[in-house]
Scaffold this motif. Structure first.
Motif, mmCIF file in Angstrom:
data_model
loop_
_atom_site.group_PDB
_atom_site.id
_atom_site.type_symbol
_atom_site.label_atom_id
_atom_site.label_comp_id
_atom_site.label_asym_id
_atom_site.label_seq_id
_atom_site.Cartn_x
_atom_site.Cartn_y
_atom_site.Cartn_z
ATOM 1 N N ARG A 40 13.773 -95.448 61.348
ATOM 2 C CA ARG A 40 13.787 -94.635 60.153
ATOM 3 C C ARG A 40 12.445 -93.747 60.068
ATOM 4 N N VAL A 41 11.328 -94.271 61.016
ATOM 5 C CA VAL A 41 10.258 -93.057 61.035
ATOM 6 C C VAL A 41 10.712 -92.142 61.996
ATOM 7 N N GLY A 42 11.422 -92.468 62.969
ATOM 8 C CA GLY A 42 11.915 -91.270 63.986
ATOM 9 C C GLY A 42 12.814 -90.348 63.213
ATOM 10 N N ILE A 43 13.655 -90.681 62.110
ATOM 11 C CA ILE A 43 14.295 -89.889 61.223
ATOM 12 C C ILE A 43 13.385 -89.068 60.490
ATOM 13 N N ALA A 44 12.166 -89.663 60.146
ATOM 14 C CA ALA A 44 11.268 -88.859 59.075
ATOM 15 C C ALA A 44 10.447 -87.883 59.894
ATOM 16 N N ARG A 45 10.248 -88.222 61.339
ATOM 17 C CA ARG A 45 9.521 -87.472 62.027
ATOM 18 C C ARG A 45 10.288 -85.991 62.530
ATOM 19 N N ALA A 46 11.598 -86.330 62.496
ATOM 20 C CA ALA A 46 12.574 -85.301 62.977
ATOM 21 C C ALA A 46 12.444 -84.337 61.670
ATOM 22 N N LEU A 47 12.673 -84.987 60.586
ATOM 23 C CA LEU A 47 13.062 -84.263 59.116
ATOM 24 C C LEU A 47 11.770 -83.492 58.770
ATOM 25 N N ALA A 48 10.659 -83.869 59.291
ATOM 26 C CA ALA A 48 9.173 -83.410 58.695
ATOM 27 C C ALA A 48 8.984 -81.855 59.236
ATOM 28 N N MET A 49 9.923 -81.539 60.362
ATOM 29 C CA MET A 49 9.823 -80.071 60.849
ATOM 30 C C MET A 49 11.096 -79.251 60.027
ATOM 31 N N GLU A 50 11.504 -79.737 59.036
ATOM 32 C CA GLU A 50 12.589 -79.217 58.228
ATOM 33 C C GLU A 50 13.737 -78.506 59.098
ATOM 34 N N PRO A 51 14.270 -79.256 60.100
ATOM 35 C CA PRO A 51 15.164 -78.650 60.886
ATOM 36 C C PRO A 51 16.280 -77.983 60.231
ATOM 37 N N LYS A 52 17.069 -77.221 60.981
ATOM 38 C CA LYS A 52 18.556 -76.701 60.551
ATOM 39 C C LYS A 52 19.416 -77.649 61.089
ATOM 40 N N VAL A 53 19.260 -78.300 62.305
ATOM 41 C CA VAL A 53 20.148 -79.025 63.050
ATOM 42 C C VAL A 53 19.359 -80.388 63.289
ATOM 43 N N LEU A 54 20.237 -81.525 62.949
ATOM 44 C CA LEU A 54 19.577 -82.810 63.462
ATOM 45 C C LEU A 54 20.473 -83.459 64.518
ATOM 46 N N LEU A 55 20.018 -83.940 65.664
ATOM 47 C CA LEU A 55 20.964 -84.401 66.705
ATOM 48 C C LEU A 55 20.425 -85.962 66.925
ATOM 49 N N PHE A 56 21.438 -86.877 66.735
ATOM 50 C CA PHE A 56 21.268 -88.159 67.083
ATOM 51 C C PHE A 56 21.885 -88.860 68.103
ATOM 52 N N ASP A 57 21.098 -89.415 69.074
ATOM 53 C CA ASP A 57 21.692 -90.040 70.067
ATOM 54 C C ASP A 57 21.785 -91.400 70.156
ATOM 55 N N GLU A 58 22.950 -91.895 69.894
ATOM 56 C CA GLU A 58 23.001 -93.437 69.610
ATOM 57 C C GLU A 58 21.741 -94.108 68.858
ATOM 58 N N PRO A 59 21.535 -93.570 67.345
ATOM 59 C CA PRO A 59 20.236 -93.895 66.929
ATOM 60 C C PRO A 59 20.224 -95.496 66.608
ATOM 61 N N THR A 60 21.449 -96.066 66.596
ATOM 62 C CA THR A 60 21.494 -97.571 66.323
ATOM 63 C C THR A 60 21.650 -98.585 67.440
ATOM 64 N N SER A 61 21.998 -98.198 68.578
ATOM 65 C CA SER A 61 22.279 -98.877 70.030
ATOM 66 C C SER A 61 21.303 -99.738 70.247
ATOM 67 N N ALA A 62 20.025 -99.346 69.965
ATOM 68 C CA ALA A 62 18.832 -100.527 70.437
ATOM 69 C C ALA A 62 18.614 -101.211 69.501
ATOM 70 N N LEU A 63 19.286 -101.478 68.329
ATOM 71 C CA LEU A 63 18.923 -102.277 67.104
ATOM 72 C C LEU A 63 19.337 -103.485 67.243
ATOM 73 N N ASP A 64 18.820 -104.665 66.600
ATOM 74 C CA ASP A 64 19.396 -105.809 66.223
ATOM 75 C C ASP A 64 20.475 -105.538 65.231
ATOM 76 N N PRO A 65 21.694 -106.455 65.277
ATOM 77 C CA PRO A 65 22.630 -105.963 64.376
ATOM 78 C C PRO A 65 22.251 -105.923 62.870
ATOM 79 N N GLU A 66 21.329 -106.721 62.572
ATOM 80 C CA GLU A 66 20.958 -106.855 61.206
ATOM 81 C C GLU A 66 20.394 -105.525 60.730
ATOM 82 N N MET A 67 19.893 -104.472 61.531
ATOM 83 C CA MET A 67 19.062 -103.577 61.301
ATOM 84 C C MET A 67 19.972 -102.240 61.302
ATOM 85 N N VAL A 68 20.946 -102.537 61.887
ATOM 86 C CA VAL A 68 21.798 -101.323 62.020
ATOM 87 C C VAL A 68 22.212 -100.559 60.471
ATOM 88 N N GLY A 69 22.553 -101.478 59.745
ATOM 89 C CA GLY A 69 22.624 -100.745 58.413
ATOM 90 C C GLY A 69 21.858 -100.092 57.576
#
Ligand SMILES: Nc1ncnc2c1ncn2[C@@H]1O[C@H](COP(=O)(O)OP(=O)(O)O)[C@@H](O)[C@H]1O
Ligand SMILES: [Mg+2]
Lengths: 233, 244
Positions: free
Chosen positions: B146-175
């Motif tokens: 979620r910090v990673g998402i905030a960091r990307a958003l802070a640049m106020e980008p027009k496009v956001l790319l996500f590369d498997e943002p939940t694949s490295a997470l324990d299942p209970e944190m995916v949600g």
């Protein structure tokens, strides 16, 4: 249990190698030598650090001709014995009109070599920073300079603290070579004092001073390495 | 309102002799949520990494926000493209707040005060207002992402790319991460998301793109892709991922 003769010989060993009177007499000379040694060592360590960082960055990121110059520099100065380099700088360069003081010659020789070793240490440190850090910095749009100064170097410097400290210890030890070009460093002053006092106490004292100054650094490297090992990968 | 913000035409990418992308045509409209699915090794990461030039394509053209990118062109327009990584890639030597504020200061020229204010606002938005002073290693995986998402958003980008943002997470944190992304999708930002979370694709995507073997095999609205898949490769892929 100790016979008189034995006690006498122990006394005479002390009188010879750790003679208090001689020690007190020659201490000022030794301390002035120590000041020179520390000045020389710190100068070479700082210059070697800066030079090594620049060399590492050139070697990693510059375009080919410049990069090859850095590679050649690093290889040459890691191959040449410091004593040989020192003698060349002090005794050979005057023939082409470049005459350096004994401090200048010693500081140059030590810095030139230390820069080469530091460059390889920095390179390894930069290469140990995960690729994802570079990618995240690129994705943010950081300039190459900012990528280095804000993201990569702070992490690389942490990684290289133990080997850079080791290298600094070596530089400090190698300052003793400067006595060859008549620099009044700790070793040179100790030799001088020995001649004056006709007693080896100053040399023994100098050896102890070297150990007292460098052993804490040696210990420190041990602590760093243990800490790194505990933190693990 | 619906001009394409990303236009890929006939894009090819090779790694040495191996061609990872074959004649990719993809355009993404402003505000669109595109989800890319496909088996591992099908070129999904390579495709989105070409959009922000973490990989340089070697054939075709990519136009981002009206400017062609790649092959020695200036990277200026790429600051309009943010990226969230599978392995977070937060800067470990900076606090969470600094991580988020760094880009705005160094790239957008904000003062630290203004950037940290923005960072605090964004951290609150991803539910991490109280974690700003911590270092990334002190956070859970879900929090880090979620910090990673905030960091990307802070640049106020027009496009956001996500590369498997939940694949490295324990299942209970995916949600918690998917929730943040779903909230984000409602704000009108353009998103291109590589994911194996089919539920997310179904619910949030405007369009789903299926890749296989370095090609786009099929694309369409989630209804069509999940309910009436045409290509047999897509059918067997869906069977495999939905069967568990
Ligand atoms: N840097 C690289 N060098 C060589 N081959 C690569 C590189 N990156 C990806 N590939 C190859 O390209 C193909 C597509 O990879 P990738 O885009 O990561 O697939 P996906 O994200 O769909 O799993 C894979 O076969 C992979 O091995
Ligand atoms: Mg991938």
């Amino acid at each position: 249990m100790v016979t008189n003769a034995e006690a006498l010989s122990v006394m005479s060993i002390f009188d010879t190698f750790l003679n208090w009177k001689v020690f007190v007499q020659t201490l000022p000379l030794l301390l002035s030598g120590l000041t020179t040694t520390l000045t020389l060592g710190v100068t070479a360590i700082v210059l070697g650090f800066i030079g090594g960082l620049v060399l590492a960055l050139v070697r990693l990121y510059a375009k080919t001709p410049l990069r090859q110059v850095a590679v050649a520099y690093i290889d040459v100065f890691r191959s040449i014995p410091i004593l040989v380099l020192l003698v060349v700088i002090y005794y050979a360069l005057p023939f082409v009109g470049l005459r350096l003081s004994s401090f200048g010659a010693a500081a140059s020789a030590l810095s030139l070599v230390s820069a080469a070793y530091s460059a390889e240490i920095f390179r390894a440190g930069i290469e140990a920073v995960p690729k994802g850090q570079f990618e995240a910095a690129h994705a943010l749009g950081l300039s190459p300079w900012r990528l280095m100064s804000d993201v990569v170097l702070p992490q690389a410097l942490r990684i290289v603290i133990p080997p850079i400290t080791s290298n600094s210890i070596n530089v400090m030890k190698d300052t003793a070579l400067a006595s060859v070009v008549a620099m009044p460093d700790l070793l040179k002053q100790a030799t001088q004092a020995q001649a004056l006092a006709a007693n080896p106490t100053p040399l023994i004292s100098a050896a102890i001073i070297y150990i007292l100054i460098l052993m804490p650094l040696v210990r420190l490297v041990g602590v760093f390495e243990k800490r790194l090992a505990v933190r693990g990968r | 309102m619906t001009r394409p913000i990303i236009e890929m035409k006939n894009v090819a990418k090779s790694f040495g002799l191996f061609q990872a992308l074959h004649s990719i045509d993809l355009s993404v409209r402003e505000g669109e949520i595109v989800v890319i699915i496909g088996p591992s090794g099908s070129g999904k990461s390579t495709l989105i990494r070409c959009i922000n030039q973490l990989e340089e394509h070697n054939g075709g053209t990519i136009i981002v926000d009206g400017m062609e990118v790649g092959r020695g062109r200036k990277r200026a327009v790429l600051t309009e493209v943010g990226m969230v990584f599978q392995s977070f890639n937060l800067f470990p030597h900076m606090t969470v707040l600094r991580n988020v504020a760094l880009g705005p200061v160094r790239v957008r020229g904000l003062s630290w005060v203004a950037a940290e204010e923005r960072a605090e606002r964004l951290l609150a938005r991803v539910g991490l207002a109280d974690q700003a002073a911590k270092y990334p290693a002190q956070l859970s995986g879900g929090q880090q992402q979620r910090v990673g998402i905030a960091r990307a958003l802070a640049m106020e980008p027009k496009v956001l790319l996500f590369d498997e943002p939940t694949s490295a997470l324990d299942p209970e944190m995916v949600g918690e991460v998917l929730d943040v992304m779903q909230q984000l999708a409602k704000t009108g930002v353009t998103m291109v998301v590589v994911t194996h979370e089919m539920g997310f694709a179904r619910k949030v995507a405007d369009r789903v793109v299926f890749m296989d073997g370095g090609r786009i095999v099929e694309e369409g609205p989630p209804d069509e892709i999940f309910n009436t898949p045409r290509d047999p490769r897509l059918r067997s892929f869906l069977q495999a991922v939905l069967s568990h």
